[in-house]
Write a protein that holds these residues in place. Structure first.
Motif, PDB file in Angstrom:
ATOM      1  N   SER A  27     -77.010  45.212   8.727  1.00  0.00           N
ATOM      2  CA  SER A  27     -76.536  44.631   9.705  1.00  0.00           C
ATOM      3  C   SER A  27     -77.065  43.289   9.664  1.00  0.00           C
ATOM      4  O   SER A  27     -78.282  42.969   9.234  1.00  0.00           O
ATOM      5  N   VAL A  28     -76.438  42.501  10.404  1.00  0.00           N
ATOM      6  CA  VAL A  28     -76.728  41.070  10.429  1.00  0.00           C
ATOM      7  C   VAL A  28     -76.855  40.470  11.706  1.00  0.00           C
ATOM      8  O   VAL A  28     -76.341  40.656  12.825  1.00  0.00           O
ATOM      9  N   PRO A  29     -78.386  39.726  12.042  1.00  0.00           N
ATOM     10  CA  PRO A  29     -78.267  39.223  13.516  1.00  0.00           C
ATOM     11  C   PRO A  29     -77.449  38.303  13.796  1.00  0.00           C
ATOM     12  O   PRO A  29     -76.590  37.632  12.955  1.00  0.00           O
ATOM     13  N   GLU A  30     -76.809  38.116  14.934  1.00  0.00           N
ATOM     14  CA  GLU A  30     -75.943  37.228  15.499  1.00  0.00           C
ATOM     15  C   GLU A  30     -76.015  35.845  15.191  1.00  0.00           C
ATOM     16  O   GLU A  30     -75.092  35.157  14.894  1.00  0.00           O
ATOM     17  N   ASP A  31     -77.153  35.445  14.887  1.00  0.00           N
ATOM     18  CA  ASP A  31     -77.434  33.850  14.754  1.00  0.00           C
ATOM     19  C   ASP A  31     -77.444  33.448  13.250  1.00  0.00           C
ATOM     20  O   ASP A  31     -77.408  32.296  13.007  1.00  0.00           O
ATOM     21  N   ILE A  32     -77.271  34.349  12.296  1.00  0.00           N
ATOM     22  CA  ILE A  32     -77.036  34.006  10.985  1.00  0.00           C
ATOM     23  C   ILE A  32     -75.703  33.445  10.659  1.00  0.00           C
ATOM     24  O   ILE A  32     -74.877  33.940  11.070  1.00  0.00           O
ATOM     25  N   VAL A  33     -75.653  32.692   9.741  1.00  0.00           N
ATOM     26  CA  VAL A  33     -74.568  31.902   9.178  1.00  0.00           C
ATOM     27  C   VAL A  33     -74.310  32.430   7.719  1.00  0.00           C
ATOM     28  O   VAL A  33     -75.154  32.275   6.902  1.00  0.00           O
ATOM     29  N   GLY A  34     -73.284  32.940   7.374  1.00  0.00           N
ATOM     30  CA  GLY A  34     -72.949  33.796   6.258  1.00  0.00           C
ATOM     31  C   GLY A  34     -72.322  32.881   5.223  1.00  0.00           C
ATOM     32  O   GLY A  34     -71.990  31.682   5.809  1.00  0.00           O
ATOM     33  N   VAL A  35     -72.199  33.151   4.303  1.00  0.00           N
ATOM     34  CA  VAL A  35     -71.821  32.191   3.033  1.00  0.00           C
ATOM     35  C   VAL A  35     -70.536  33.078   2.424  1.00  0.00           C
ATOM     36  O   VAL A  35     -71.188  34.117   1.669  1.00  0.00           O
ATOM     37  N   ILE A  36     -69.304  32.593   2.249  1.00  0.00           N
ATOM     38  CA  ILE A  36     -68.450  33.253   1.323  1.00  0.00           C
ATOM     39  C   ILE A  36     -68.235  32.600   0.173  1.00  0.00           C
ATOM     40  O   ILE A  36     -67.698  31.405   0.373  1.00  0.00           O
ATOM     41  N   TYR A  37     -68.335  33.009  -0.947  1.00  0.00           N
ATOM     42  CA  TYR A  37     -68.020  32.622  -2.097  1.00  0.00           C
ATOM     43  C   TYR A  37     -67.075  33.033  -2.695  1.00  0.00           C
ATOM     44  O   TYR A  37     -66.802  34.097  -2.838  1.00  0.00           O
ATOM     45  N   VAL A  38     -65.847  32.248  -3.094  1.00  0.00           N
ATOM     46  CA  VAL A  38     -64.705  32.759  -3.804  1.00  0.00           C
ATOM     47  C   VAL A  38     -64.713  32.019  -5.241  1.00  0.00           C
ATOM     48  O   VAL A  38     -64.926  30.863  -5.388  1.00  0.00           O
ATOM     49  N   GLN A  39     -64.825  33.090  -6.202  1.00  0.00           N
ATOM     50  CA  GLN A  39     -64.704  32.491  -7.660  1.00  0.00           C
ATOM     51  C   GLN A  39     -63.333  32.929  -8.117  1.00  0.00           C
ATOM     52  O   GLN A  39     -63.120  33.951  -8.495  1.00  0.00           O
ATOM     53  N   ALA A  40     -62.475  31.861  -8.233  1.00  0.00           N
ATOM     54  CA  ALA A  40     -61.104  32.113  -8.927  1.00  0.00           C
ATOM     55  C   ALA A  40     -60.892  31.593 -10.354  1.00  0.00           C
ATOM     56  O   ALA A  40     -60.994  30.450 -10.379  1.00  0.00           O
ATOM     57  N   SER A  41     -60.924  32.409 -11.147  1.00  0.00           N
ATOM     58  CA  SER A  41     -60.704  32.388 -12.525  1.00  0.00           C
ATOM     59  C   SER A  41     -59.145  32.462 -12.957  1.00  0.00           C
ATOM     60  O   SER A  41     -58.123  32.880 -11.714  1.00  0.00           O
ATOM     61  N   PHE A  42     -58.708  32.017 -14.081  1.00  0.00           N
ATOM     62  CA  PHE A  42     -57.187  32.390 -14.270  1.00  0.00           C
ATOM     63  C   PHE A  42     -56.839  34.008 -14.557  1.00  0.00           C
ATOM     64  O   PHE A  42     -55.682  34.220 -14.682  1.00  0.00           O
ATOM     65  N   ASN A  43     -57.925  34.806 -14.646  1.00  0.00           N
ATOM     66  CA  ASN A  43     -57.865  35.996 -14.912  1.00  0.00           C
ATOM     67  C   ASN A  43     -58.017  37.036 -13.667  1.00  0.00           C
ATOM     68  O   ASN A  43     -57.706  38.267 -13.830  1.00  0.00           O
ATOM     69  N   ASN A  44     -59.100  36.572 -12.754  1.00  0.00           N
ATOM     70  CA  ASN A  44     -59.494  37.581 -11.647  1.00  0.00           C
ATOM     71  C   ASN A  44     -59.977  36.549 -10.678  1.00  0.00           C
ATOM     72  O   ASN A  44     -60.013  35.369 -10.799  1.00  0.00           O
ATOM     73  N   THR A  45     -60.232  37.270  -9.247  1.00  0.00           N
ATOM     74  CA  THR A  45     -60.702  36.770  -8.254  1.00  0.00           C
ATOM     75  C   THR A  45     -61.832  37.385  -7.920  1.00  0.00           C
ATOM     76  O   THR A  45     -62.023  38.468  -7.583  1.00  0.00           O
ATOM     77  N   ILE A  46     -63.195  36.640  -7.813  1.00  0.00           N
ATOM     78  CA  ILE A  46     -64.223  37.499  -7.284  1.00  0.00           C
ATOM     79  C   ILE A  46     -64.697  36.887  -5.744  1.00  0.00           C
ATOM     80  O   ILE A  46     -64.767  35.738  -5.809  1.00  0.00           O
TER      81      ILE A  46
END
Length: 144
Positions: A27-46
C-alpha cells in the motif's frame, strides 16, 4: 494450553512464483509521489512504477501479456501493458506520479497515451533517453 504457532513454509514448498499473491499487500501513503519509468526499445516496452523511493510497486513488459515477436514492439502492446500497470498501482493507493520515458521505440507513444488518460494524475514528464556527446571513436581509415 497455548495455541501452537503455525509453521511458515518456504517459497520452495509452494512451487513457482505464480502461485503466490505478489503485490496485493503493498500500500502507498496518500502523500507519496510515484515515478513511472517507461523503457521503449525497438523490440520491447517495459513499464516500472515505483513509490518515489526504491520500492517497485509494479513492473510489466509486453512479453508478459502474450505478445510475441514483432507484436511486442507495437504501440497497442505498450498501451495494454501500461494500462494494466496503472490499474494495479491505483488499487494500491497511488494518486499522483512523475513520468520518465527512455528510448525511441514505437511503444513510447502508446505508453504515454495510456498514462495521460489513465487514473493517475501527472506531475511532470521527463525524457531520459541517453544521448552520446561525441560518440565512440570511429574506426581507422580503410587501406586497400
Amino acid at each position: 494450553m497455548a495455541k501452537a504457532i503455525p509453521r511458515i513454509r518456504s517459497r520452495r514448498y509452494y512451487g513457482s512464483r505464480r502461485n503466490l499473491r505478489i503485490g496485493s499487500r503493498k500500500s502507498v501513503p496518500e502523500d507519496i509521489v510515484g515515478v513511472i519509468y517507461v523503457q521503449a526499445s525497438f523490440n520491447n516496452t517495459i513499464v516500472t512504477v515505483t513509490n518515489g523511493g526504491s520500492q517497485v510497486l509494479s513492473c510489466l513488459s509486453t512479453g508478459c501479456f502474450g505478445f510475441k515477436a514483432r507484436r511486442r514492439a507495437t504501440p497497442f502492446a505498450a498501451h495494454t501493458v501500461t494500462a494494466n500497470a496503472l490499474r494495479t498501482v491505483k488499487d494500491q493507493g497511488l494518486k499522483q506520479a512523475k513520468v520518465r520515458i527512455k528510448g525511441a521505440g514505437p511503444g513510447r507513444d502508446g505508453a504515454f497515451r495510456a498514462i495521460r488518460y489513465g487514473p493517475i494524475r501527472l506531475i511532470s514528464i521527463e525524457d531520459i533517453t541517453p544521448l552520446p556527446h561525441n560518440g565512440c571513436r570511429p574506426p581507422k581509415k580503410r587501406r586497400v
